[in-house]
Structure formats: C-alpha cells, structure tokens
Write a protein that holds these residues in place. Structure first.
Motif, short mmCIF file in Angstrom:
data_model
loop_
_atom_site.label_atom_id
_atom_site.label_comp_id
_atom_site.label_asym_id
_atom_site.label_seq_id
_atom_site.Cartn_x
_atom_site.Cartn_y
_atom_site.Cartn_z
N MET A 1 0.84 -1.19 0.00
CA MET A 1 0.00 0.00 0.00
C MET A 1 0.88 1.25 0.00
SD MET A 1 -3.24 -1.01 2.42
CE MET A 1 -2.28 -0.99 3.93
N SER A 2 1.58 1.42 -1.11
CA SER A 2 2.52 2.53 -1.23
C SER A 2 1.87 3.74 -1.88
CB SER A 2 3.74 2.10 -2.05
OG SER A 2 4.36 0.97 -1.46
N ILE A 3 2.42 4.92 -1.56
CA ILE A 3 1.96 6.18 -2.14
C ILE A 3 3.01 6.69 -3.10
CG2 ILE A 3 1.34 8.57 -1.67
CD1 ILE A 3 0.36 7.73 1.05
N LEU A 4 2.56 7.12 -4.28
CA LEU A 4 3.46 7.65 -5.29
C LEU A 4 3.23 9.15 -5.44
CD1 LEU A 4 5.51 7.15 -7.63
CD2 LEU A 4 3.51 6.93 -9.12
N LEU A 5 4.30 9.93 -5.37
CA LEU A 5 4.27 11.35 -5.70
C LEU A 5 4.78 11.50 -7.11
CD1 LEU A 5 5.66 13.05 -2.47
CD2 LEU A 5 3.35 13.24 -3.37
N ILE A 6 3.99 12.14 -7.97
CA ILE A 6 4.38 12.27 -9.37
C ILE A 6 3.97 13.66 -9.86
CG2 ILE A 6 2.26 11.01 -9.97
CD1 ILE A 6 3.67 10.10 -12.54
N SER A 7 4.97 14.47 -10.23
CA SER A 7 4.68 15.86 -10.58
C SER A 7 5.74 16.39 -11.53
CB SER A 7 4.64 16.73 -9.32
OG SER A 7 4.47 18.08 -9.64
N ARG A 8 5.28 17.26 -12.43
CA ARG A 8 6.20 18.00 -13.31
C ARG A 8 5.93 19.49 -13.13
NH1 ARG A 8 5.36 15.97 -19.31
NH2 ARG A 8 3.23 16.47 -18.71
N GLY A 9 6.99 20.27 -13.02
CA GLY A 9 6.85 21.71 -12.95
C GLY A 9 6.43 22.24 -11.60
N ARG A 10 6.50 21.43 -10.57
CA ARG A 10 6.15 21.87 -9.22
C ARG A 10 7.14 21.25 -8.25
NH1 ARG A 10 0.09 22.00 -6.75
NH2 ARG A 10 -0.02 23.56 -8.40
N ASP A 11 7.62 22.07 -7.32
CA ASP A 11 8.59 21.59 -6.33
C ASP A 11 7.90 20.58 -5.42
OD1 ASP A 11 10.61 21.17 -4.53
OD2 ASP A 11 10.63 23.21 -3.72
N ILE A 12 8.40 19.36 -5.46
CA ILE A 12 7.75 18.29 -4.71
C ILE A 12 8.29 18.15 -3.29
CG2 ILE A 12 9.21 16.25 -5.16
CD1 ILE A 12 6.57 14.93 -6.21
N ASN A 13 9.41 18.81 -2.98
CA ASN A 13 10.03 18.66 -1.66
C ASN A 13 9.12 19.07 -0.50
OD1 ASN A 13 12.56 17.52 -2.40
ND2 ASN A 13 13.19 19.52 -3.17
N PRO A 14 8.37 20.19 -0.59
CA PRO A 14 7.47 20.51 0.53
C PRO A 14 6.43 19.43 0.79
CG PRO A 14 7.78 22.43 -0.88
CD PRO A 14 8.40 21.27 -1.59
N TRP A 15 5.98 18.74 -0.26
CA TRP A 15 5.04 17.64 -0.08
C TRP A 15 5.71 16.46 0.61
CZ3 TRP A 15 -0.15 17.62 -1.12
CH2 TRP A 15 -0.64 18.75 -1.80
N LEU A 16 6.91 16.15 0.17
CA LEU A 16 7.65 15.06 0.81
C LEU A 16 7.85 15.32 2.29
CD1 LEU A 16 10.43 14.23 -1.82
CD2 LEU A 16 8.78 12.61 -0.87
N GLU A 17 8.31 16.52 2.60
CA GLU A 17 8.60 16.87 3.99
C GLU A 17 7.34 16.85 4.84
OE1 GLU A 17 10.43 20.66 3.62
OE2 GLU A 17 12.21 19.88 2.59
N THR A 18 6.24 17.37 4.29
CA THR A 18 5.00 17.42 5.04
C THR A 18 4.47 16.02 5.32
OG1 THR A 18 4.40 19.58 4.14
CG2 THR A 18 2.62 18.22 5.02
#
Length: 309
Positions: A1-18
């Motif tokens: 039950m894994s979650i995938l973060l997938i984005s282009r053109g947006r800084d994904i680090n704040p989502w990872l940290e949160t």
C-alpha cells in the motif's frame, strides 16, 4: 500500500517533507523511482506525464495536489476504475477570493495606470469608478467562485454568478446554462472566470463572449489558460470594446518572453499565483482519503469524470 508522488513543474520537496512529518511510517515513493509497481495503490499528482498511471495495476486513487483536475483528466490512458479526488481547502478558497477582490479594486481605482505613470514621472490624476458603477459577474460558482462573489458582495459591489446549473447563494443571483448566459454577460461590467476546465468551457472566453459584454468591460481569468482565446482578447482590447484584462493563467506557462501580453498596455500579468496550494494543509486532507481508501470508507472530494469537476 505505497503512495506515489508524481509531478512536473512543481517543487515536490514541501510535499515530501510534510507527508513524512505527518506520517513517517508510510511507504512514500517519488516518480520515476517507483519500486514495485504492484505495491502502489495511491498517487498524489500535478501535471503527470501522460500515460504514466497505466503502469500501476493496483492503483485505486489519484489525488490532485490542487483544486483543478484537468491535468489528470486530459490523459487519454487514464485507468477507468481509479477514483480521482481534488483539494478543497479554506486557504485556497480565501486566497482566491482575496486575489480576485484585489484585482477588481485595482481596476476600479485605476492603480495599474498610476504605476505606468510613475515610471514616466507623470503626475496626472485620473477619474475612477466606484462600487455602484460596476456589476461583477463570476463565471463558475463552485467553492472558489461562490466565496469570491460573497467577498465582493460584502464590499458593496453588485455581484452575479453564472454556472452550469442554478445555485442558491444569499444575496447573489446565479444564472445557469446557455439560455441565461447572454443576459449574464450583457449585465457584467467585470467578468471573472473561475470555471472548471472541461470540453464545454474550453475557449469560452472568446470574441463572441466578449462582444456580449458591455462596452468598456474588464476581464479577469484566474481559472485556466485554455479558457481564453488569446487572439480574440487582443483584438477586443485593441478595438476598445474591452477596457483591459488581468490574467493569472496561460496556455503556456511560464508565459514566453516574446508573448504580446507582456507589453500590452491594457493587460496585467501575474504568474499563476492567485491561489497556491499549501502542502501543510492540503496533505492532511489527502492522507485522510488514503486512510478512507484502505478502510473501505467513502472518499471526500471525489471528482465526476463526466462533469470534469
């Protein structure tokens, strides 16, 4: 039950940290380092590479990082049995309402013209409008549109809305459908577009629409760049039918340096900042849906693929 973060053109680090701060025990992966594709059941995305989701056979939900979902629905290879959700957040809603209010007030008092005069050292007072001189028409009366209209109403503006179907909002008439669009346009001195982007609303800000607005109307687009036919706007500005436009969204972002909007004296450009998702608040809502999914409970803010919102 894994979650995938997938984005282009947006800084994904704040989502990872949160998300790591909120739920350090979760198996969180970042595209394209997906690991075992069979283990991914939930995706959080913005502007994903088209066709990417078909690689995950056990994917159950795709969560948009923002209020819009057109970036997801435009994928022709989107798995048919996957739920799609969007963010509805009080910060997003209030930010949009305060931005649109600021733009209307800026137009009413002619502040952009004074900024240009300042660069030339030109002291030249100009006449200005008042609330009683304007009727503001809001296209799209969802959560964002309704709040924008309500805040403008509180400031003393005459405000009306237009939507696909009739809605009841205290003190604000809401017109609906194609039959009532012409009257809505003919009586709107300021037109704010907050429509979802669908096959029905794409290119709705076109010459025909602009011609139905009163002479000297002002156009504000804070929805999607694909709502606007850019050449039609420029033509109606140059003809003098429209007094000006404030644009926060564009077909190509960032807006190319050679684009005529940058230098047009009647166009104000902002870089898609009217309402920006705050990962700290949005992630809580998305993780709530992740829990609901795996507890087999109904999800919140589920999008209708048929309606497009």
């Amino acid at each position: 039950m894994s979650i995938l973060l997938i984005s282009r053109g947006r800084d994904i680090n704040p989502w990872l940290e949160t998300i790591k701060s909120e739920r350090p025990e979760l198996d969180l992966r970042v595209y394209p380092d997906t690991g075992s594709e069979e283990e991914i059941t939930f995706a959080i995305t913005w502007n994903h590479p088209l066709g990417a989701f078909k690689a995950f056979p056990n994917l159950k939900c795709i969560a948009s990082m923002g209020a819009g979902v057109d970036h997801i629905l435009k994928d022709p290879e989107l798995p048919e049995d996957v739920l799609i959700t969007r963010v509805t957040d009080e910060h997003l809603t209030n930010d949009m309402a305060t931005f649109t209010t600021a733009v209307v007030l800026n137009y009413m008092r002619g502040l952009s013209a004074y900024k240009a005069a300042e660069q030339e050292g030109n002291w030249q007072p100009k006449p200005y409008l008042r609330q009683r001189d304007l009727t503001v028409g809001v296209m799209g009366m969802g959560v964002l549109g309704a709040e924008a209209a309500t805040q403008l109403k509180k400031l003393g503006f005459s405000v009306q809305g237009w939507a696909k179907s009739h809605k009841s909002i205290e003190g604000i008439p809401v017109y609906a459908g194609a039959d009532e669009l012409d009257y809505f346009l003919a009586t709107s001195n300021v037109l704010i577009c907050l429509l979802p982007l669908t096959s029905e609303t794409a290119n709705i800000l076109n010459k025909t629409t602009f011609e139905k607005l009163p002479q000297g109307a002002y156009v504000i687009n804070v929805a999607r760049g694909e709502h606007l036919v850019e050449a039609d706007l420029l033509e109606m500005l140059d003809k003098g039918h429209l007094a000006g436009a404030s644009l926060d969204v564009f077909r190509t972002e960032p807006l190319p340096k050679e684009h005529p909007f940058w230098s047009h004296p009647k166009v104000d450009v902002t870089p898609h900042i009217a309402s920006v998702t705050n990962p700290a608040s949005a992630a809580k809502q998305i993780l709530q849906n992740y829990d609901r999914l795996h507890q087999k409970e109904p999800l919140i803010n589920v999008v209708s693929r048929t309606k497009g919102y």
